[in-house]
Write an enzyme that holds these catalytic residues in place. Structure first.
Site, PDB file in Angstrom:
ATOM      1  N   SER A   1      16.642 -21.013  22.110  1.00  0.00           N
ATOM      2  CA  SER A   1      15.814 -19.454  22.468  1.00  0.00           C
ATOM      3  C   SER A   1      15.342 -19.330  24.217  1.00  0.00           C
ATOM      4  O   SER A   1      14.822 -18.206  24.489  1.00  0.00           O
ATOM      5  CB  SER A   1      14.453 -19.200  21.675  1.00  0.00           C
ATOM      6  N   ASP A   2      15.451 -20.234  25.094  1.00  0.00           N
ATOM      7  CA  ASP A   2      15.320 -20.008  26.558  1.00  0.00           C
ATOM      8  C   ASP A   2      16.185 -20.926  27.638  1.00  0.00           C
ATOM      9  O   ASP A   2      15.797 -21.087  28.848  1.00  0.00           O
ATOM     10  CB  ASP A   2      13.211 -20.702  26.589  1.00  0.00           C
ATOM     11  N   LEU A   3      17.161 -20.091  26.677  1.00  0.00           N
ATOM     12  CA  LEU A   3      17.909 -21.239  27.732  1.00  0.00           C
ATOM     13  C   LEU A   3      18.040 -20.709  29.349  1.00  0.00           C
ATOM     14  O   LEU A   3      18.302 -19.399  29.298  1.00  0.00           O
ATOM     15  CB  LEU A   3      19.637 -21.154  27.322  1.00  0.00           C
TER      16      LEU A   3
END
Length: 145
Positions: free
Chosen positions: A22-24
């Site tokens: 979710s936070d690449l």
């Protein structure tokens, strides 16, 4: 190409375990040096991840998130982000950005506005114009799903 493969393999592995990062973004990959001086790319910072009922409540930064999709983490969220990760690995800079840190908060917000407008209208960098960029079709495929 090795770094791109390692970035994708890390996402494949966590998706097999039911985890969505979710936070690449580039900051969430680390380079690990071995005694033979070879480098490996490692995925880190799972604070915003989702897994079943656990939701870290995080989405990627502008340039690494498909603004045309709902604001919810899915496997597709990570897959889209991989396009920008690959682009950054292969070019040395974020999409529509020059290398180096932001010079001010204002410059960062200007970038967020620009990338928001461009990615919302599905205007991705024309990477086929970059000579000898390996993996250009794969990058475009991530962005265009």
């Amino acid at each position: 190409m090795k770094r791109c493969s390692q970035a994708a393999e890390a996402i494949q592995y966590i998706h097999q375990k039911g985890v969505i990062h979710s936070d690449l973004r580039p900051d969430n990959y680390l380079l690990d040096t071995h005694s033979d001086h070879s480098l490996d790319l490692l995925l880190c910072d799972f604070g915003g991840s989702t897994n079943g009922v656990i939701n870290g409540g995080r989405l990627p930064d502008p340039g690494f998130f498909n603004l045309c999709k709902p604001w919810v983490s899915t496997d597709a969220t990570d897959i889209f982000s991989l396009g920008s990760i690959f682009y950054t690995i292969m070019t040395g800079h974020w999409p529509y950005r020059s290398p180096g840190p932001f010079q001010s908060v204002e410059k960062m917000r200007d970038y967020e506005d620009l990338i928001g407008r461009l990615f919302t209208s599905k205007q991705y960098p024309l990477i086929d114009e970059i000579d000898d960029l390996i993996g250009d079709k794969i990058i475009q495929g991530r962005w265009r799903e």
